[in-house]
Design an enzyme around this catalytic site. Sequence first.
Site, PDB file in Angstrom:
ATOM      1  NE  ARG A 126      -3.454  -2.228   2.940  1.00 27.93           N
ATOM      2  CZ  ARG A 126      -3.136  -3.378   3.532  1.00 27.93           C
ATOM      3  NH1 ARG A 126      -1.895  -3.565   3.975  1.00 27.93           N
ATOM      4  NH2 ARG A 126      -4.038  -4.326   3.693  1.00 27.93           N
TER       5      ARG A 126
ATOM      6  CG  HIS B 143      -5.104   0.761  -3.648  1.00 24.97           C
ATOM      7  ND1 HIS B 143      -4.349   0.553  -2.509  1.00 24.97           N
ATOM      8  CD2 HIS B 143      -6.120  -0.154  -3.587  1.00 24.97           C
ATOM      9  CE1 HIS B 143      -4.874  -0.424  -1.796  1.00 24.97           C
ATOM     10  NE2 HIS B 143      -5.956  -0.868  -2.423  1.00 24.97           N
TER      11      HIS B 143
ATOM     12  NE  ARG C 282      -3.366  -4.089  -0.723  1.00 26.23           N
ATOM     13  CZ  ARG C 282      -2.779  -4.921   0.130  1.00 26.23           C
ATOM     14  NH1 ARG C 282      -1.466  -5.106   0.058  1.00 26.23           N
ATOM     15  NH2 ARG C 282      -3.473  -5.575   1.035  1.00 26.23           N
TER      16      ARG C 282
ATOM     17  CG  HIS D 247      -6.013  -8.975   2.963  1.00 27.88           C
ATOM     18  ND1 HIS D 247      -6.044  -9.112   1.591  1.00 27.88           N
ATOM     19  CD2 HIS D 247      -6.079  -7.647   3.200  1.00 27.88           C
ATOM     20  CE1 HIS D 247      -6.133  -7.910   1.033  1.00 27.88           C
ATOM     21  NE2 HIS D 247      -6.154  -7.015   1.986  1.00 27.88           N
TER      22      HIS D 247
ATOM     23  CE1 TYR E 175      -6.331  -4.582  -2.881  1.00 30.02           C
ATOM     24  CE2 TYR E 175      -7.464  -5.766  -1.140  1.00 30.02           C
ATOM     25  CZ  TYR E 175      -6.933  -4.599  -1.637  1.00 30.02           C
ATOM     26  OH  TYR E 175      -6.994  -3.446  -0.893  1.00 30.02           O
TER      27      TYR E 175
END
Length: 409
Positions: A223, A330, A333, A356, A365
């Site tokens: 991030r 972002h 990512r 996570h 994601y």
Amino acid sequence: MARAKRGKRYFGSVRELPSGRHQARYTGPDGVTYSARRPNGKALTFDTQGDADAWLALRHSEILLGAWLPPAEPKPEEATPITVREYCEAWLTDRDLEQTTIDHYRQILDDHIYPTFENVAVISVTPASVRQWFAQVARGDGKKVKDRPTARAHAYGLLRTIMNTAVADEVRDSNPCRVRGGGSAKRVKKIRPASLAELEAVVWAIPERYKLMVLLAAWCAMRFGELAELRRADVDTKRGVVHIRRGVTRTKGKRIVKDPKSDAGKREVNIPPHLIPMVKNHLRDHVAGSKVALLFPATSDNTRHMAPSSLYRVFYPAREKAGRDDLRFHDLRHTGAVLAAATGATLAELMARLGHSTPGAAMRYQHAAADRDKVIAQALSDLAGGTVTPIRPAVTSDEQEGDASAATA
């Protein structure tokens, strides 16, 4: 002239209070002593002793006529119902939340909830009023909300959570938030992760001191806040790992360095070997010698964190040159998640790499690369034709021990 002396009182008593007013008391037929009180139970006092005497005479007459009844227990005054604003403010205060979360919730309350429910009693919020708010106010009170279904879902979700607490606190009997699917929203913008060719084009176009930042965001799925707080001591080039221990966030113009939201956020990520030379070059050319030196500091002061706007000034032109005007930083990512998944990594491995703590967060994601389905189809044909050997699943530690035992038997 001297004041005439009063005769001995035959019923009740009168007492002069320090305030100069007079209090009347008497003993009823039930043997209980009563003081003069108003119907609501509050004390009743008199301007003069004569007024107090007159009140006592009335009580005495009631007793003589057999009409006296003991004063009824005063009804407590009903408390003013707590409003939505009052309850929400108390709800925020009672919770141990990050300052950024508090600021986010307060913005939702100020922008979307208070305009409709601010002065409404919590107990008076009805399912119908919530549906009307959701359908007409939250969606139609301005383009800012109408164009962002996610903001509307967040507003509904926050109101529903607060009302759940109100039910638990017995302020209300049930939750009035009953809009099916109100707390979820379809993503307006479909995220398209960068392909390897697009990533390479962005890296070539961006200034030298930002290249590694883009590469770590993509290949290590980091991030912006994690990258901006990354320091020399967090990078181990010998082992080829980066330690993600902290992140930096901005709230109300202030930068706050804090730990990740969950324990899973603190992680050790292996850097792909092909990036190690670039990491070493960046440390040599762009990072101060101190162990606490920032890897990607502000351009004007290498002791201050980089602001997102500083990155965007160079990232936006670079993405345009790569033909990806829609690519957000972002989104890199997401690219990292796709690349990791393409290697055959399990969900647990992806969760660990992305930091996570729940499968649901990691699954958000997961994207299919644009050309992966064609590659998969070709691989299936190769399997059918016997030109490739099927991949064996990863061997567990128990299986390895079993193989070792068999080999030595």
